[in-house]
Design an enzyme around this catalytic site. Structure first.
Site, PDB file in Angstrom:
ATOM      1  N   VAL A 184       0.878  -1.399   0.018  1.00  0.00           N
ATOM      2  CA  VAL A 184       0.034   0.137  -0.079  1.00  0.00           C
ATOM      3  C   VAL A 184       0.724   1.238   0.001  1.00  0.00           C
ATOM      4  O   VAL A 184       0.704   2.236  -0.634  1.00  0.00           O
ATOM      5  CB  VAL A 184      -1.034  -0.013   1.034  1.00  0.00           C
ATOM      6  CG1 VAL A 184      -1.677   1.410   1.456  1.00  0.00           C
ATOM      7  CG2 VAL A 184      -2.060  -1.150   0.846  1.00  0.00           C
ATOM      8  N   ASP A 243      10.256   3.567   6.763  1.00  0.00           N
ATOM      9  CA  ASP A 243       9.965   2.130   6.991  1.00  0.00           C
ATOM     10  C   ASP A 243      11.006   1.739   8.051  1.00  0.00           C
ATOM     11  O   ASP A 243      12.253   2.201   8.005  1.00  0.00           O
ATOM     12  CB  ASP A 243       9.763   1.400   5.642  1.00  0.00           C
ATOM     13  CG  ASP A 243       9.171   0.435   6.103  1.00  0.00           C
ATOM     14  OD1 ASP A 243       8.322  -0.055   5.112  1.00  0.00           O
ATOM     15  OD2 ASP A 243       9.364  -0.900   6.875  1.00  0.00           O
ATOM     16  N   THR A 283      -1.787  -4.432   9.534  1.00  0.00           N
ATOM     17  CA  THR A 283      -2.734  -5.002  10.717  1.00  0.00           C
ATOM     18  C   THR A 283      -3.050  -6.375  10.774  1.00  0.00           C
ATOM     19  O   THR A 283      -3.889  -6.875  10.281  1.00  0.00           O
ATOM     20  CB  THR A 283      -3.990  -4.127  10.341  1.00  0.00           C
ATOM     21  OG1 THR A 283      -4.380  -4.266   9.141  1.00  0.00           O
ATOM     22  CG2 THR A 283      -3.953  -2.574  10.906  1.00  0.00           C
ATOM     23  N   THR A 296      -6.215  -1.081   7.346  1.00  0.00           N
ATOM     24  CA  THR A 296      -7.598  -1.506   7.790  1.00  0.00           C
ATOM     25  C   THR A 296      -7.857  -1.762   9.457  1.00  0.00           C
ATOM     26  O   THR A 296      -6.963  -2.562   9.897  1.00  0.00           O
ATOM     27  CB  THR A 296      -8.046  -2.935   6.965  1.00  0.00           C
ATOM     28  OG1 THR A 296      -7.638  -2.572   5.761  1.00  0.00           O
ATOM     29  CG2 THR A 296      -9.094  -3.274   7.277  1.00  0.00           C
ATOM     30  N   CYS A 315      -5.651  -9.766   4.219  1.00  0.00           N
ATOM     31  CA  CYS A 315      -6.969  -8.771   4.289  1.00  0.00           C
ATOM     32  C   CYS A 315      -7.990  -9.615   4.495  1.00  0.00           C
ATOM     33  O   CYS A 315      -8.628  -9.775   5.565  1.00  0.00           O
ATOM     34  CB  CYS A 315      -6.965  -7.923   2.865  1.00  0.00           C
ATOM     35  SG  CYS A 315      -5.795  -6.828   2.915  1.00  0.00           S
ATOM     36  N   ARG A 339       1.308 -14.502   2.011  1.00  0.00           N
ATOM     37  CA  ARG A 339       0.860 -14.353   3.201  1.00  0.00           C
ATOM     38  C   ARG A 339      -0.445 -14.897   3.320  1.00  0.00           C
ATOM     39  O   ARG A 339      -1.343 -14.593   2.676  1.00  0.00           O
ATOM     40  CB  ARG A 339       0.802 -12.817   3.664  1.00  0.00           C
ATOM     41  CG  ARG A 339       2.472 -12.485   4.015  1.00  0.00           C
ATOM     42  CD  ARG A 339       2.297 -10.870   4.222  1.00  0.00           C
ATOM     43  NE  ARG A 339       1.898 -10.156   3.294  1.00  0.00           N
ATOM     44  CZ  ARG A 339       1.756  -8.852   3.139  1.00  0.00           C
ATOM     45  NH1 ARG A 339       2.078  -8.149   4.370  1.00  0.00           N
ATOM     46  NH2 ARG A 339       1.753  -8.247   2.164  1.00  0.00           N
TER      47      ARG A 339
HETATM   48  N1  LIG Z   1      -1.934  -5.303   0.164  1.00  0.00           N
HETATM   49  C1  LIG Z   1      -3.263  -4.828   0.012  1.00  0.00           C
HETATM   50  O1  LIG Z   1      -3.843  -5.149  -1.020  1.00  0.00           O
HETATM   51  C2  LIG Z   1      -4.142  -3.859   0.996  1.00  0.00           C
HETATM   52  C3  LIG Z   1      -5.168  -3.510   0.383  1.00  0.00           C
HETATM   53  C4  LIG Z   1      -6.103  -2.797   1.162  1.00  0.00           C
HETATM   54  C5  LIG Z   1      -5.724  -2.298   2.578  1.00  0.00           C
HETATM   55  N2  LIG Z   1      -4.570  -3.157   2.918  1.00  0.00           N
HETATM   56  C6  LIG Z   1      -4.435  -2.674   4.211  1.00  0.00           C
HETATM   57  O2  LIG Z   1      -3.133  -1.607   4.567  1.00  0.00           O
HETATM   58  C7  LIG Z   1      -2.402  -1.701   5.457  1.00  0.00           C
HETATM   59  C8  LIG Z   1      -1.010  -2.090   4.912  1.00  0.00           C
HETATM   60  O3  LIG Z   1      -0.890  -3.352   4.016  1.00  0.00           O
HETATM   61  P1  LIG Z   1       0.167  -3.725   3.092  1.00  0.00           P
HETATM   62  O4  LIG Z   1      -0.279  -4.740   2.313  1.00  0.00           O
HETATM   63  O5  LIG Z   1       1.016  -2.507   2.320  1.00  0.00           O
HETATM   64  O6  LIG Z   1       1.305  -4.469   4.281  1.00  0.00           O
HETATM   65  P2  LIG Z   1       2.600  -4.749   3.888  1.00  0.00           P
HETATM   66  O7  LIG Z   1       3.224  -5.767   5.057  1.00  0.00           O
HETATM   67  O8  LIG Z   1       3.203  -5.002   2.462  1.00  0.00           O
HETATM   68  O9  LIG Z   1       3.880  -3.484   4.660  1.00  0.00           O
HETATM   69  C9  LIG Z   1       3.768  -2.927   5.655  1.00  0.00           C
HETATM   70  C10 LIG Z   1       5.068  -2.087   5.837  1.00  0.00           C
HETATM   71  O10 LIG Z   1       4.864  -1.356   7.040  1.00  0.00           O
HETATM   72  C11 LIG Z   1       6.245  -1.663   7.577  1.00  0.00           C
HETATM   73  N3  LIG Z   1       6.204  -1.104   9.034  1.00  0.00           N
HETATM   74  C12 LIG Z   1       5.801  -2.159   9.964  1.00  0.00           C
HETATM   75  N4  LIG Z   1       5.910  -1.683  11.142  1.00  0.00           N
HETATM   76  C13 LIG Z   1       6.081  -0.078  10.943  1.00  0.00           C
HETATM   77  C14 LIG Z   1       6.645   0.937  11.870  1.00  0.00           C
HETATM   78  N5  LIG Z   1       6.366   1.084  13.145  1.00  0.00           N
HETATM   79  N6  LIG Z   1       7.095   1.838  11.346  1.00  0.00           N
HETATM   80  C15 LIG Z   1       7.262   2.249  10.020  1.00  0.00           C
HETATM   81  N7  LIG Z   1       7.147   0.991   8.925  1.00  0.00           N
HETATM   82  C16 LIG Z   1       6.554  -0.176   9.394  1.00  0.00           C
HETATM   83  C17 LIG Z   1       6.791  -2.617   7.246  1.00  0.00           C
HETATM   84  O11 LIG Z   1       8.091  -2.919   7.367  1.00  0.00           O
HETATM   85  C18 LIG Z   1       6.318  -2.866   5.665  1.00  0.00           C
HETATM   86  O12 LIG Z   1       7.291  -2.485   4.820  1.00  0.00           O
HETATM   87  C19 LIG Z   1      -2.772  -3.279   6.190  1.00  0.00           C
HETATM   88  O13 LIG Z   1      -3.896  -2.422   7.239  1.00  0.00           O
HETATM   89  C20 LIG Z   1      -3.663  -3.875   4.953  1.00  0.00           C
HETATM   90  O14 LIG Z   1      -4.642  -4.537   5.752  1.00  0.00           O
HETATM   91  C21 LIG Z   1      -3.673  -3.919   2.259  1.00  0.00           C
END
Ligand SMILES: NC(=O)c1ccc[n+]([C@@H]2O[C@H](COP(=O)([O-])OP(=O)(O)OC[C@H]3O[C@@H](n4cnc5c(N)ncnc54)[C@H](O)[C@@H]3O)[C@@H](O)[C@H]2O)c1
Length: 416
Positions: free
Chosen positions: A19, A37, A74, A109, A247, A318
């Site tokens: 995201v 990050d 999350t 989310t 998700c 995942r």
């Molecule tokens: N991937 C999807 O398709 C998607 C779609 C809609 C919503 N979401 C939601 O968006 C959110 C993020 O999802 P994602 O897929 O990008 O996750 P992801 O795991 O791909 O990325 C999360 C990033 O956050 C970083 N991170 C973790 N803790 C941190 C901190 N304390 N400070 C800074 N960086 C930190 C991690 O190193 C990682 O690079 C989640 O809540 C997910 O449910 C994801």
């Protein structure tokens, strides 16, 4: 001092995963953007991809931002409880480095209420600033869909909410730079809207999965039933199958936990989760039946699983349902389980407790087409026959082939 125009604002994306990277790319076309990050490899891989973008592991850089957007994971714990650690840690880093007047937007989310009940107090405690006076907060859920070229950040409507009108106006303007925006009446409404979007999808798939279980017992072809039913204008075109990813199988537990805390026990949501969670074992049972009916000795059988990621055309494993299929097959003492996935290297495949399959690997007794990646869609029945010892079993999880074509070649065929 006159306040900055929208074009002068600096954005900081916290969490550069799937995201965060999409947002960083979109915002840095218009605004000066910082990516923060804790994972150095993410920061290194992204640095310098755009003139207006700079990524860092140094939380002090957050202080330069007028808009801080949180995109951290999350997940849930092993007991299906929301794991708020990434959000809490991100809030602490942001709080320690928050500029007066900044807006913090959560995109992860969550359950309705989390932004106000968890995020704001942590930001206040760690910044010594007051929300609504010294800094402001918004929520904008992410809807991007991995592996889906049609629904990308710039083509999806983005729901925007804030706890105060001026903040909402600023966020509407900022997000309008990258996509179409929808003004939600409150943060709680926006949080709730996102979580139910995913729950609705989970439940719709659970319903067709239950139909599939029922029609198998009744000896009726589910695909044929769904095709007939879909001729009605308002029958939803869901297909049975496995549900994975971080998700859809995870988000329902956020709402469930929140409402259980006030004494309500959701039944429909959890029933859907239970059905979808049972599908990997259901697929393994199908293979077992196929092996036995094809005259194979289960303890000597070799099974190939094609497609190991959580869904088609993505590299993400995942919450992939495949390890649960493997676990059940191993409980049935299947001799060997191979795995093949064009999106994964052998090291990752081995971590999924399967043996990487190559063209020169030994022949197998059953094939499970678990995830029909586009690379698999051109395969002919003769390709599957070449992978098998002699006609064995074929489980076509998503039902992309005609059963009669397999049966005509002596192969036991079934689909969910
Ligand atoms: N991937 C999807 O398709 C998607 C779609 C809609 C919503 N979401 C939601 O968006 C959110 C993020 O999802 P994602 O897929 O990008 O996750 P992801 O795991 O791909 O990325 C999360 C990033 O956050 C970083 N991170 C973790 N803790 C941190 C901190 N304390 N400070 C800074 N960086 C930190 C991690 O190193 C990682 O690079 C989640 O809540 C997910 O449910 C994801």
């Amino acid at each position: 001092m006159a306040s900055k125009s929208v074009k002068e604002k600096v954005v900081c994306i916290v969490g550069l995963g799937y995201v965060g990277q999409s947002l960083a790319k979109a915002f840095s076309r218009h605004l000066s953007t910082i990516g923060f990050d804790i994972d150095e490899s993410k920061v290194i891989s992204l640095n310098n991809f755009q003139k207006k973008f700079q990524s860092t592991t140094d939380e002090k850089e957050i202080f330069k931002a007028d808009i801080v957007i949180i995109c951290v994971p999350t997940p849930i714990t092993s007991t299906n409880q929301p794991d708020l650690e990434p959000i809490e840690k991100a809030a602490i880093s942001i709080g320690r480095n928050l500029k007066t007047g900044a807006i913090v937007v959560l995109e992860s989310t969550v359950y309705p209420g989390l932004t106000e009940e968890v995020l704001i107090p942590l930001l206040e405690q760690n910044s010594n600033l007051i929300c609504g006076k010294d800094f402001f907060v918004g929520y904008s859920p992410e809807r991007i869909n991995p592996g889906d070229d049609e629904h990308s950040l710039d083509t999806i409507t983005k729901v925007i909410a804030a706890n105060e009108n001026n903040t909402l106006e600023t966020l509407m303007e900022i997000y309008s730079l990258i996509t179409t925006v929808y003004r939600a009446p409150s943060i709680k409404v926006a949080e709730a809207a996102k979580v139910i979007e995913n729950i609705q999808r989970d439940l719709n798939i659970a319903l067709v999965n239950e139909f599939a279980i029922i029609f198998h017992k009744l000896g009726i072809d589910t695909k044929e039933v769904l095709e007939a039913a879909q001729t009605k204008w308002n029958f939803l075109p869901f297909v049975p199958g496995l549900v994975g990813g971080h998700c859809i199988p995870v988000d329902p537990y956020y709402l469930v936990e929140r409402v259980q805390r006030i004494g309500y026990h959701p039944q429909v949501i959890l029933a859907g989760r239970a059905i979808n969670d049972s599908m990997p074992a259901y697929v393994a049972d199908m293979v077992l039946k196929g092996l036995i009916e094809s005259g194979k000795v289960v303890k000597e059988a070799k099974v190939l699983i094609m497609g190991l990621t959580y869904k088609e055309n993505v590299t993400d494993i995942r919450e992939s349902p495949v390890p649960y299929i493997v676990k059940t097959l191993k409980e049935y003492s299947i001799a060997k389980v191979y795995g093949l996935d064009p999106y994964l290297n052998s090291d990752i495949i081995m971590k999924m407790d399967v043996i990487p399959y190559f063209a020169e690997s030994e022949k197998v007794d059953a094939v499970i087409l678990a995830v029909p990646h586009k690379q698999f869609k051109n395969l002919k029945i003769s390709d599957f026959i070449n992978m098998m010892n002699d006609p064995g079993a074929f489980v076509d999880v998503k039902g992309i082939y005609n059963s009669s074509d397999f049966k005509a070649r002596g192969i036991w065929y079934d689909r969910v």
